[in-house]
Design a protein around this motif. Structure first.
Motif, PDB file in Angstrom:
ATOM      1  N   GLN A 223      -2.686   6.805  -4.035  1.00 18.70           N
ATOM      2  CA  GLN A 223      -3.953   7.469  -4.413  1.00 18.70           C
ATOM      3  C   GLN A 223      -3.909   8.926  -5.045  1.00 18.70           C
ATOM      4  O   GLN A 223      -4.926   9.401  -5.531  1.00 18.70           O
ATOM      5  CB  GLN A 223      -4.792   7.471  -3.146  1.00 18.70           C
ATOM      6  N   GLY A 224      -2.556   9.493  -5.035  1.00 18.37           N
ATOM      7  CA  GLY A 224      -2.250  10.750  -5.617  1.00 18.37           C
ATOM      8  C   GLY A 224      -2.555  11.810  -4.613  1.00 18.37           C
ATOM      9  O   GLY A 224      -3.234  12.061  -3.717  1.00 18.37           O
ATOM     10  N   THR A 225      -1.545  13.052  -4.951  1.00 15.01           N
ATOM     11  CA  THR A 225      -1.776  14.261  -4.307  1.00 15.01           C
ATOM     12  C   THR A 225      -1.778  15.361  -5.216  1.00 15.01           C
ATOM     13  O   THR A 225      -0.896  15.338  -6.190  1.00 15.01           O
ATOM     14  CB  THR A 225      -0.713  14.140  -3.079  1.00 15.01           C
TER      15      THR A 225
ATOM     16  N   THR B 147       1.280  21.856 -12.712  1.00 14.99           N
ATOM     17  CA  THR B 147      -0.134  21.627 -12.011  1.00 14.99           C
ATOM     18  C   THR B 147      -0.460  19.916 -12.395  1.00 14.99           C
ATOM     19  O   THR B 147      -0.522  19.875 -13.335  1.00 14.99           O
ATOM     20  CB  THR B 147      -0.943  22.437 -12.008  1.00 14.99           C
ATOM     21  N   ALA B 148      -0.717  19.281 -11.312  1.00 15.00           N
ATOM     22  CA  ALA B 148      -1.265  17.978 -11.882  1.00 15.00           C
ATOM     23  C   ALA B 148      -1.668  17.224 -10.534  1.00 15.00           C
ATOM     24  O   ALA B 148      -1.040  17.568  -9.435  1.00 15.00           O
ATOM     25  CB  ALA B 148      -0.065  16.967 -12.529  1.00 15.00           C
ATOM     26  N   VAL B 149      -2.146  16.052 -10.480  1.00 13.14           N
ATOM     27  CA  VAL B 149      -2.089  14.977  -9.657  1.00 13.14           C
ATOM     28  C   VAL B 149      -0.925  14.271  -9.652  1.00 13.14           C
ATOM     29  O   VAL B 149      -0.703  13.601 -10.534  1.00 13.14           O
ATOM     30  CB  VAL B 149      -3.260  13.944  -9.524  1.00 13.14           C
ATOM     31  N   TYR B 150      -0.217  14.016  -8.482  1.00 13.99           N
ATOM     32  CA  TYR B 150       1.083  13.382  -8.489  1.00 13.99           C
ATOM     33  C   TYR B 150       0.805  12.125  -7.912  1.00 13.99           C
ATOM     34  O   TYR B 150       0.254  12.050  -6.741  1.00 13.99           O
ATOM     35  CB  TYR B 150       2.155  14.037  -7.707  1.00 13.99           C
ATOM     36  N   TYR B 151       1.171  10.957  -8.549  1.00  8.36           N
ATOM     37  CA  TYR B 151       1.066   9.599  -7.918  1.00  8.36           C
ATOM     38  C   TYR B 151       2.420   8.869  -7.861  1.00  8.36           C
ATOM     39  O   TYR B 151       3.266   9.249  -8.650  1.00  8.36           O
ATOM     40  CB  TYR B 151       0.303   8.895  -8.922  1.00  8.36           C
ATOM     41  N   CYS B 152       2.576   8.212  -6.548  1.00 10.89           N
ATOM     42  CA  CYS B 152       3.830   7.252  -6.610  1.00 10.89           C
ATOM     43  C   CYS B 152       3.448   5.917  -6.652  1.00 10.89           C
ATOM     44  O   CYS B 152       2.199   5.630  -6.872  1.00 10.89           O
ATOM     45  CB  CYS B 152       4.299   7.535  -5.176  1.00 10.89           C
ATOM     46  N   ALA B 153       4.162   5.270  -7.441  1.00  7.07           N
ATOM     47  CA  ALA B 153       4.097   3.774  -7.708  1.00  7.07           C
ATOM     48  C   ALA B 153       5.276   3.196  -7.560  1.00  7.07           C
ATOM     49  O   ALA B 153       6.278   3.455  -7.352  1.00  7.07           O
ATOM     50  CB  ALA B 153       3.694   3.982  -9.167  1.00  7.07           C
TER      51      ALA B 153
ATOM     52  N   GLN C 171       0.945  -1.492   0.099  1.00 10.53           N
ATOM     53  CA  GLN C 171       0.032  -0.061  -0.017  1.00 10.53           C
ATOM     54  C   GLN C 171       0.911   1.320  -0.037  1.00 10.53           C
ATOM     55  O   GLN C 171       1.745   1.115   0.766  1.00 10.53           O
ATOM     56  CB  GLN C 171      -0.887  -0.190   1.258  1.00 10.53           C
ATOM     57  N   LEU C 172       0.524   2.108  -0.946  1.00 14.61           N
ATOM     58  CA  LEU C 172       1.406   3.536  -1.100  1.00 14.61           C
ATOM     59  C   LEU C 172       0.483   4.594  -0.486  1.00 14.61           C
ATOM     60  O   LEU C 172      -0.566   4.668  -0.832  1.00 14.61           O
ATOM     61  CB  LEU C 172       1.722   3.466  -2.324  1.00 14.61           C
ATOM     62  N   GLN C 173       0.974   5.513   0.318  1.00 14.70           N
ATOM     63  CA  GLN C 173       0.146   6.603   0.787  1.00 14.70           C
ATOM     64  C   GLN C 173       1.132   8.102   0.446  1.00 14.70           C
ATOM     65  O   GLN C 173       2.158   8.303   1.117  1.00 14.70           O
ATOM     66  CB  GLN C 173      -0.154   6.502   2.146  1.00 14.70           C
ATOM     67  N   ALA C 174       0.504   8.904  -0.654  1.00 16.18           N
ATOM     68  CA  ALA C 174       1.490   9.929  -1.060  1.00 16.18           C
ATOM     69  C   ALA C 174       0.753  11.045  -0.169  1.00 16.18           C
ATOM     70  O   ALA C 174      -0.783  11.368  -0.112  1.00 16.18           O
ATOM     71  CB  ALA C 174       1.171  10.179  -2.416  1.00 16.18           C
ATOM     72  N   SER C 175       1.428  12.210   0.086  1.00 10.24           N
ATOM     73  CA  SER C 175       1.134  13.173   0.559  1.00 10.24           C
ATOM     74  C   SER C 175       2.072  14.436   0.234  1.00 10.24           C
ATOM     75  O   SER C 175       3.125  14.182  -0.231  1.00 10.24           O
ATOM     76  CB  SER C 175       1.133  13.054   2.111  1.00 10.24           C
ATOM     77  N   GLY C 176       1.771  15.751   0.640  1.00 10.82           N
ATOM     78  CA  GLY C 176       2.599  16.754   0.396  1.00 10.82           C
ATOM     79  C   GLY C 176       2.130  18.035  -0.332  1.00 10.82           C
ATOM     80  O   GLY C 176       2.807  18.720  -0.700  1.00 10.82           O
TER      81      GLY C 176
ATOM     82  N   LEU D 250       6.960  16.376  -1.702  1.00  9.96           N
ATOM     83  CA  LEU D 250       6.080  15.104  -1.719  1.00  9.96           C
ATOM     84  C   LEU D 250       6.645  13.870  -1.200  1.00  9.96           C
ATOM     85  O   LEU D 250       7.935  13.511  -1.164  1.00  9.96           O
ATOM     86  CB  LEU D 250       5.622  14.481  -3.213  1.00  9.96           C
ATOM     87  N   SER D 251       5.896  13.080  -0.332  1.00 12.23           N
ATOM     88  CA  SER D 251       6.340  11.628   0.381  1.00 12.23           C
ATOM     89  C   SER D 251       5.369  10.816  -0.111  1.00 12.23           C
ATOM     90  O   SER D 251       4.182  10.917  -0.291  1.00 12.23           O
ATOM     91  CB  SER D 251       6.199  12.149   1.964  1.00 12.23           C
ATOM     92  N   CYS D 252       5.793   9.729  -0.185  1.00 17.49           N
ATOM     93  CA  CYS D 252       5.031   8.518  -0.277  1.00 17.49           C
ATOM     94  C   CYS D 252       5.646   7.423   0.701  1.00 17.49           C
ATOM     95  O   CYS D 252       6.633   7.063   0.419  1.00 17.49           O
ATOM     96  CB  CYS D 252       5.216   8.060  -1.653  1.00 17.49           C
ATOM     97  N   ALA D 253       4.568   7.002   1.497  1.00 18.28           N
ATOM     98  CA  ALA D 253       4.779   6.012   2.555  1.00 18.28           C
ATOM     99  C   ALA D 253       4.490   4.664   2.054  1.00 18.28           C
ATOM    100  O   ALA D 253       3.502   4.373   1.488  1.00 18.28           O
ATOM    101  CB  ALA D 253       4.296   6.478   3.829  1.00 18.28           C
ATOM    102  N   ALA D 254       5.336   3.804   2.341  1.00 19.88           N
ATOM    103  CA  ALA D 254       4.754   2.252   1.575  1.00 19.88           C
ATOM    104  C   ALA D 254       4.883   1.382   2.967  1.00 19.88           C
ATOM    105  O   ALA D 254       5.664   1.482   3.759  1.00 19.88           O
ATOM    106  CB  ALA D 254       5.729   1.790   0.447  1.00 19.88           C
ATOM    107  N   SER D 255       3.967   0.501   2.811  1.00 17.86           N
ATOM    108  CA  SER D 255       3.631  -0.520   3.689  1.00 17.86           C
ATOM    109  C   SER D 255       4.623  -1.944   3.311  1.00 17.86           C
ATOM    110  O   SER D 255       4.676  -1.866   1.966  1.00 17.86           O
ATOM    111  CB  SER D 255       2.385  -0.834   4.302  1.00 17.86           C
ATOM    112  N   GLY D 256       4.840  -2.720   3.912  1.00 24.05           N
ATOM    113  CA  GLY D 256       5.593  -3.904   3.530  1.00 24.05           C
ATOM    114  C   GLY D 256       7.186  -4.027   3.869  1.00 24.05           C
ATOM    115  O   GLY D 256       7.870  -3.051   4.273  1.00 24.05           O
TER     116      GLY D 256
END
Length: 120
Positions: free
Chosen positions: A112-114, A89-95, A1-6, A18-24
């Motif tokens: 989910q994008g930020t 300007t955009a929604v930024y996604y981590c993957a 699971q990935l959670q983007a923020s910032g 921007l930060s993207c926290a991953a589980s696992g």
């Protein structure tokens, strides 16, 4: 699971991280990438980093302004964005995925994008 923020609303020339926290437990073995999608446009590659952090790649449009990094101890990848422009300007996604590539189809899990909005 990935959670983007910032994300947020900033003026042109400003910076955001921007930060993207991953589980696992295998975060350090996976490539991480940032992509973005502006309204009415296709999702495009921004930056990617190998599991060790030794290799990075950037889209020409952000080269010299954005920096990708990762902290494997915190299971987090970052995107430092400087000298922001309205066209950023955009929604930024981590993957994440197994391959060091700029192709979004090769990434298997997405956050989910930020939203980043840069005003002129």
């Amino acid at each position: 699971q990935l959670q983007a923020s910032g994300g947020g609303l900033v003026q042109a020339g400003a910076s955001l991280r921007l930060s993207c926290a991953a589980s696992g437990r295998t975060f350090s073995s996976h490539v991480m990438g940032w992509f973005r999608q502006a309204p009415g446009k296709e999702r495009e590659f921004v930056s990617t980093i190998t599991g060790s952090g030794r290799l990075t790649s950037y889209a020409d449009s952000v080269k010299g302004r954005f920096t990708i990094s990762r902290d494997n101890a915190k299971n987090t990848v970052y995107l430092q964005m400087n000298s922001l422009k309205p066209e950023d300007t955009a929604v930024y996604y981590c993957a994440t995925g197994p391959m060091y590539t700029t192709s979004p189809t090769r990434y298997t899990y997405w956050g989910q994008g930020t939203l980043v909005t840069v005003s002129s």
